[in-house]
Design a protein around this motif. Sequence first.
Motif, short mmCIF file in Angstrom:
data_model
loop_
_atom_site.label_atom_id
_atom_site.label_comp_id
_atom_site.label_asym_id
_atom_site.label_seq_id
_atom_site.Cartn_x
_atom_site.Cartn_y
_atom_site.Cartn_z
N ASP A 50 133.28 83.97 -4.67
CA ASP A 50 131.81 83.94 -4.67
C ASP A 50 131.26 83.70 -6.07
OD1 ASP A 50 131.69 84.36 -1.94
OD2 ASP A 50 131.45 86.54 -2.13
N THR A 51 131.88 84.36 -7.06
CA THR A 51 131.44 84.16 -8.45
C THR A 51 131.68 82.72 -8.89
OG1 THR A 51 131.90 86.46 -9.04
CG2 THR A 51 131.82 84.87 -10.84
N ALA A 52 132.84 82.17 -8.53
CA ALA A 52 133.16 80.79 -8.90
C ALA A 52 132.18 79.81 -8.27
CB ALA A 52 134.58 80.45 -8.48
N VAL A 53 131.80 80.05 -7.02
CA VAL A 53 130.82 79.18 -6.35
C VAL A 53 129.49 79.22 -7.08
CG1 VAL A 53 129.45 78.88 -4.24
CG2 VAL A 53 131.90 79.29 -4.09
N ASP A 54 129.06 80.41 -7.47
CA ASP A 54 127.79 80.56 -8.18
C ASP A 54 127.83 79.93 -9.57
OD1 ASP A 54 126.74 81.92 -6.02
OD2 ASP A 54 127.16 83.91 -6.85
N LEU A 55 128.93 80.15 -10.28
CA LEU A 55 129.03 79.66 -11.65
C LEU A 55 129.18 78.15 -11.73
CD1 LEU A 55 131.41 82.30 -13.30
CD2 LEU A 55 128.98 82.02 -13.73
N PHE A 56 129.97 77.60 -10.83
CA PHE A 56 130.35 76.20 -10.96
C PHE A 56 129.79 75.30 -9.88
CE2 PHE A 56 133.96 78.78 -12.71
CZ PHE A 56 133.63 78.56 -14.04
N SER A 57 128.89 75.84 -9.04
CA SER A 57 128.22 75.04 -8.01
C SER A 57 129.22 74.20 -7.22
CB SER A 57 127.16 74.13 -8.66
OG SER A 57 126.21 74.89 -9.37
N SER A 137 127.93 77.03 -18.08
CA SER A 137 127.13 75.95 -17.51
C SER A 137 127.40 74.62 -18.21
CB SER A 137 125.63 76.29 -17.61
OG SER A 137 125.25 76.56 -18.94
N GLU A 138 127.75 74.67 -19.51
CA GLU A 138 128.06 73.44 -20.23
C GLU A 138 129.36 72.83 -19.74
OE1 GLU A 138 125.91 74.40 -24.53
OE2 GLU A 138 127.99 74.98 -24.18
N ILE A 139 130.33 73.68 -19.43
CA ILE A 139 131.65 73.17 -19.07
C ILE A 139 131.81 72.98 -17.56
CG2 ILE A 139 133.01 75.27 -18.69
CD1 ILE A 139 135.05 74.06 -20.73
N SER A 140 130.93 73.61 -16.78
CA SER A 140 131.13 73.64 -15.32
C SER A 140 131.03 72.27 -14.66
CB SER A 140 130.12 74.59 -14.68
OG SER A 140 128.80 74.10 -14.84
N GLY A 141 130.17 71.41 -15.18
CA GLY A 141 129.98 70.12 -14.53
C GLY A 141 130.94 69.04 -14.98
#
Length: 281
Positions: A50-57, A137-141
Amino acid sequence: MSNIVSMSNHLIRAGFSLSEWEMRVVSAAASSIQKGDKLSSSDWFVVSADTAVDLFSTDKKTIYRDLAVVAQRLFDRKISFKFSPEGQPQVERLRQARWVTDVEYRVDQGTIALKWNETVIPYLCELTEQFTQYTLSEISGLSSSHAQRLLQLLMQYRSTGYMSITIEELRFSMDLMDTYTTTKILNQKVVVPAVTAIQEHLPHFNLQWKAVKRGRKITGYGFRFVQSRATRDPLTVDFIEGASDSEQKQIASKTESPEQERKRKKQEVRDKIMDINDTNW
């Protein structure tokens, strides 16, 4: 869990290669380390689906598979460190270490848990100088592992907005010493795609790059970028200041003199402007 990841520059410059999701899990686990934390190699760090889904969309349908794959592979991922005498260019020692000593995927909980290797721990906590920060957020996309590593390297120079790196240093840090052996292929397969990915995902960085030559031979690369405080999330707590930009402005407005306020506002304007007078870029 904080949005900010902090790592020693020695770790950032070390040689390692992580997949897209391995980097995300490592970064998410590291972001939970707070300033002043005392870590032990027996401490578990947990990242839930759940955390990964929220953090990395990311897609919740695939997140459990992604975390399970990371759990299978992360234990074998290594870091190569170079140690040189103070102020000297020659390498005195080479050391290899694992990122983690234990990693497990907890099927019933949908979480991945890891224990940091004791060699790595000093590079993640009690950081007072010579360290790098970047946000999840910088690295997630960034879906390219090379783009993720380039971003980490660039963030060492967030305050100056310029990084010069030799081809040998880039190969070492990205764990490419025996891959893409010609500069032409390195540019095609690594540098150009990584720069393009950052430009598309983080357009406010205004990232530019050029090859650095000695005679006709390319010996390295120069990167220029800008990332003003105005582009940051105003509610994100700064690791060093212990307050968000919004909170710091409120505090400043109560304590600073008219002259200090004028200088601060002038600097904020400067932060938004990139020097474009260099025609070599």
